[in-house]
Design an enzyme around this catalytic site. Structure first.
Site, mmCIF file in Angstrom:
data_model
loop_
_atom_site.group_PDB
_atom_site.id
_atom_site.type_symbol
_atom_site.label_atom_id
_atom_site.label_comp_id
_atom_site.label_asym_id
_atom_site.label_seq_id
_atom_site.Cartn_x
_atom_site.Cartn_y
_atom_site.Cartn_z
ATOM 1 N N HIS A 72 0.845 -1.199 0.000
ATOM 2 C CA HIS A 72 0.000 0.000 0.000
ATOM 3 C C HIS A 72 0.875 1.242 0.000
ATOM 4 C CE1 HIS A 72 -4.032 -1.833 1.562
ATOM 5 N NE2 HIS A 72 -3.550 -2.448 0.504
ATOM 6 N N TYR A 200 -9.237 5.317 7.206
ATOM 7 C CA TYR A 200 -9.377 5.730 8.606
ATOM 8 C C TYR A 200 -10.487 6.755 8.600
ATOM 9 C CZ TYR A 200 -4.889 3.570 9.843
ATOM 10 O OH TYR A 200 -3.873 2.676 10.066
ATOM 11 N N PRO A 290 -3.882 0.736 19.155
ATOM 12 C CA PRO A 290 -3.725 0.101 17.837
ATOM 13 C C PRO A 290 -3.691 1.070 16.649
ATOM 14 C CG PRO A 290 -5.938 -0.258 18.689
ATOM 15 C CD PRO A 290 -5.153 0.336 19.803
ATOM 16 N N LYS A 294 1.505 0.104 15.248
ATOM 17 C CA LYS A 294 2.953 0.160 15.491
ATOM 18 C C LYS A 294 3.499 -0.987 16.342
ATOM 19 C CE LYS A 294 4.058 3.824 13.198
ATOM 20 N NZ LYS A 294 4.177 3.377 11.802
ATOM 21 N N TYR A 382 4.101 6.896 9.456
ATOM 22 C CA TYR A 382 3.235 5.749 9.175
ATOM 23 C C TYR A 382 4.016 4.626 8.501
ATOM 24 C CZ TYR A 382 -1.146 3.367 8.057
ATOM 25 O OH TYR A 382 -2.175 2.459 7.985
#
Ligand code: DHB
Length: 388
Positions: A72, A200, A290, A294, A382
């Site tokens: 991704h 998200y 969560p 990570k 990220y």
């Protein structure tokens, strides 16, 4: 039994450490209190940072991930149904790999067994001793027989509920904690995710995350109450809420629910991550909420640093890296704590939030998704900060 490094726990931290040590010619024994099938089927997050996926490949455990994992190069942030993409390729030239943590565990277990290195499952009554002596010991029972491993060092990779951290005397560790007034209800569904990358989704009804394990297996999460009972959530109620929290941005296909569970949200760190010859790595030393996934990535970073430190000790009798281990890890741990906390607070509705805080949060989301600088800052964290 006698070994160089006694490893307590066969999760991602313990298994990766064992592999890195073998590549350096250092012996280890791994003990695990669960069964092989339990650890191979325990559902956790499924997102691997750029460098961590490369690490799995470098250690020879990445073949199936390369075949089955999804690359991704961005994520979507939804703000009440308005979907905005953050383009990792353009912003930082890196990606993440979607591949379940339990699949990583399966691959590392298979590799360890193929190597013929010791890995004992279903041990009981594990205790650690003589931590400040030059020969610390691990005692346990296996197949009903009491055993002792005489080690040079012990790696505590036994998770938040493990025995290693509580074996450190009172007063040595400082604890830093934060609880969140909500949890995540997660399901695995035999259906395609609503988008080929993650969503998200912030909504005024609460947060939802639309992720996946493959293009036919969706992993979907809903912000729920802190002490929510799973019995209160029928399949129909879960689907209804998942539809609503997409905010009309995409169509959500329903499928058979294969798994349903609640993930608690907690931030937790102990300092230092070491006592005598016991070194903590992964969840035994720190827990992140969560959001941003990570946990496993941090565990891998810890054991890379730990394996380098053992390597310097055995090859050159140099203990500088061992002495610096905790401080080195904690610099990265705190950045991941900060990021996970920030992602959590920007995406969720908080009970008792003020009207000011709510407006500020919406402005934060708008800024994040409209400023290139803000988006790049999210992207570099990220995909994973580089290992130094
Ligand atoms: C997943 C979990 C997360 O917490 C996250 O931020 C992204 C993905 C997952 O389970 O795939």
């Amino acid at each position: 039994m006698r070994t160089q490094i006694g490893i307590v726990g066969a999760g991602p931290a313990g298994l990766m450490l064992g592999r890195l040590l073998r590549m350096q010619g250092i012996e280890s024994i791994i003990i695990e209190n669960r069964s092989r099938s339990y650890i191979e089927n325990r559902i956790r997050a499924g997102l691997i940072e750029h460098w961590a996926a490369d690490l799995l490949t470098e250690v020879g455990a990445g073949a199936r991930m390369q075949r089955e994992g999804l690359l991704h190069w961005g994520i979507n942030i939804g703000i009440n149904g308005d979907l905005r993409r953050i383009d990792f390729r353009r912003l930082v030239g890196k990606r993440v790999t979607i591949y379940g943590q339990q699949e990583v565990v399966k691959d590392l277990v298979a590799q360890r067994l193929a190597d013929g290195d010791p890995l004992l499952f279903e041990v009981t009554d594990v205790t650690v001793h003589d931590l400040t002596d030059s020969r610390p010991k691990i005692r346990f029972r296996h197949d009903g027989v009491a055993q002792e491993i005489d080690c040079d060092f012990i790696a505590g990779c036994d998770g938040f509920h493990g025995v290693c951290r509580p074996s450190i005397p009172q007063g040595v560790l400082a604890t830093f904690e934060r609880d969140y007034p909500f949890g995540w209800l997660g399901i695995l569904s035999e259906s395609p995710p609503p988008e080929h990358e993650l969503i998200y989704s912030y909504t005024d009804r609460g947060f939802a995350l639309y992720t996946m394990r493959s293009m036919t297996l969706a992993r979907l999460y809903l912000q729920c109450d802190h002490d929510e009972a799973i019995e209160n959530w029928s399949d129909a109620r879960i689907w209804d809420e998942l539809h609503r929290r997409l905010g009309g941005a995409r169509e959500l296909k329903e499928g058979k629910m294969l798994q349903k569970g609640i993930t608690p949200m907690r931030s937790f760190v102990v300092e230092p991550m070491q006592y005598g010859r016991l070194y903590l790595a992964g969840d035994s030393a720190h827990i992140v909420p969560p959001t941003g996934a990570k946990g496993m990535n941090l565990a891998f970073a810890d054991v890379v640093y730990l394996s380098r430190a053992f390597d310097a000790f055995y090859k050159r009798r140099d203990d500088t890296l061992l002495r610096d281990y905790s401080a080195k890890c904690l610099r990265r741990v705190w950045k991941a704590q900060r990021f996970s906390w920030w992602m959590t607070q920007i995406m969720h509705r908080f009970p008792n939030e003020s009207a000011f805080d709510h407006r500020r949060q919406l402005a934060d989301l708008d800024y994040l998704t409209s400023s290139e600088s803000a988006a790049r800052s999210l992207a570099e964290q990220y995909v994973g900060l580089p290992l130094d």
